[in-house]
Design an enzyme around this catalytic site. Structure first.
Site, PDB file in Angstrom:
ATOM      1  N   HIS A 199     -41.579  30.078  15.713  1.00  0.00           N
ATOM      2  CA  HIS A 199     -42.673  29.299  16.288  1.00  0.00           C
ATOM      3  C   HIS A 199     -44.022  29.871  15.848  1.00  0.00           C
ATOM      4  CE1 HIS A 199     -39.400  28.170  19.041  1.00  0.00           C
ATOM      5  NE2 HIS A 199     -40.085  27.062  19.239  1.00  0.00           N
ATOM      6  N   ASP A 269     -36.364  21.152  12.326  1.00  0.00           N
ATOM      7  CA  ASP A 269     -36.981  21.698  13.524  1.00  0.00           C
ATOM      8  C   ASP A 269     -38.442  21.255  13.517  1.00  0.00           C
ATOM      9  OD1 ASP A 269     -37.332  23.084  15.886  1.00  0.00           O
ATOM     10  OD2 ASP A 269     -36.474  24.962  15.155  1.00  0.00           O
TER      11      ASP A 269
END
Length: 369
Positions: A199, A269
């Site tokens: 992330h 993702d």
């Protein structure tokens, strides 16, 4: 709108919305032919009635839109109040597997067989509750192995042993299937070995392909026939490819589809994660990342948390991907669209009130930790 886009046979974009109901702008975005679904977050939740109304409004707009959510249990569970069951982290099921069986006369749940039963129960409760509110699928289960070094994976993993992970995941998938919900194994070929969080960073796993296939990627081989979809990791495995797995035709085409024989849908993702923002050492736009993922073999691409405010990044991606299609920088795939539609539930959901007294649901609740 150009006729080539209006008649597009492939809707790869999964976007999000800012609030608890559809705005005029949300409706415009969701009606674009390249948008195939949306992902919900905690900000889209007030209560069950509101969530149900939101999902109904989405389906009224376009019945084929895929409504998704990250709802795994433990710390990754978007809806936790107003009747939703607090599901355990998957590590709890792995620990149950390893515990000494107490015998059939005991009320204690322990050992491999109890653990697989509990995993199926978790899958059923998870899927049935979401479906009762109109959500189509959850991005679960996590197939990553827990090496003890990844904070972002951690207790989201069933455990360290790929055999245990595979059997518990298969049981969870069985419960999801009973509820009428598809599944998503993530994060191929494995995010658990690296400490960095994709992330906020670009994780690098220096292991060989042989080592990864023997361990982390093993669940994808063993579960290929029951896995509805796969989400690759924003992790670079330089001994295989210089690009993260989700942007690598080697990982997605040669290995996942070719060597492991996977035939379901592949989601990227979140393209807003740091691990997706740099390719080949260069900072890329959301459109460039989406095109790269589609070219590499993804069927669907996610852009999360960019609708807040005016949502310019969402509009830029829709426009950019439209232009890229017209320029033949990526090609609409009828097969990819079939894979997307295959994720939509094929049977009616049980309503919430009926679910609460359904014997199968009540029995499953007894097994949820």
């Amino acid at each position: 709108m150009p006729s080539t886009i209006a008649s597009a046979i492939h809707a790869p974009l999964i976007i999000d919305i800012a609030g608890t109901s559809l705005s005029k702008v949300d409706k415009q975005r969701l009606q674009h032919p390249l948008v195939g679904g949306l992902i919900l977050f905690a900000r889209n939740w007030e209560n069950r009635a509101q969530l149900t109304a939101l999902c109904q409004s989405i389906k009224k707009l376009r019945p084929d839109l895929l409504i998704c959510v990250d709802h795994e249990g433990g710390r990754v569970q978007r809806f936790k109040t107003d009747g939703f069951t607090h599901l355990p982290p998957m590590r709890a099921l792995g620990e149950m597997w390893l515990a000494e069986p107490a015998g059939t006369a005991s009320s204690k749940k322990a050992g491999p067989l109890d653990a697989t039963q509990a995993a199926s129960a978790c899958g059923y409760v998870l899927g049935a509750e979401l479906r009762a509110c109109g959500v189509d699928m959850s991005f679960t289960p996590v197939l990553d192995l827990d090496y003890g070094s990844s904070g972002v994976i951690g207790d989201r993993s069933f455990g360290r042993d790929p055999r245990v992970v595979s059997l518990l995941a298969k049981s969870l998938m069985h419960g999801l299937l009973q509820s009428g919900m598809a599944n998503c194994g993530k994060h191929f070929p494995g995010h658990g070995f690296v400490a960095a969080d994709s992330h906020t960073e670009i994780p690098v796993d220096q292991r060989s392909l042989k080592a990864i296939l023997a361990d982390d990627a093993a669940p994808y081989r063993w579960l290929g026939s029951v896995t509805s979809s796969v989400m690759p990791a924003h992790v670079i495995y330089p001994k295989v490819d210089k690009r993260p797995a989700g942007f690598s035709s080697k990982w997605l085409g040669d290995i996942l589809r070719g060597q492991l024989g996977f035939t379901g849908a592949i989601f990227s993702d979140d393209l807003s994660m740091e691990g997706a923002r740099r390719l080949d050492g260069q900072v890329v736009s959301y459109t460039q990342a989406a095109v790269a993922a589609l070219q590499a073999g993804c069927d669907l691409v996610l852009l999360c948390n960019q609708s807040v405010g005016k949502g310019e990044p969402v509009d830029e991606l829709i426009a950019g991907l439209t232009e890229a299609l017209l320029k033949n920088e990526w090609h609409a795939s009828e097969t990819s669209e079939e894979r997307r539609r295959a994720l939509l539930p094929s049977k009616p959901a049980v309503g919430w009130d009926a679910l609460m007294v359904q014997p199968a649901y009540m029995q499953a609740l007894d097994w949820v930790l």
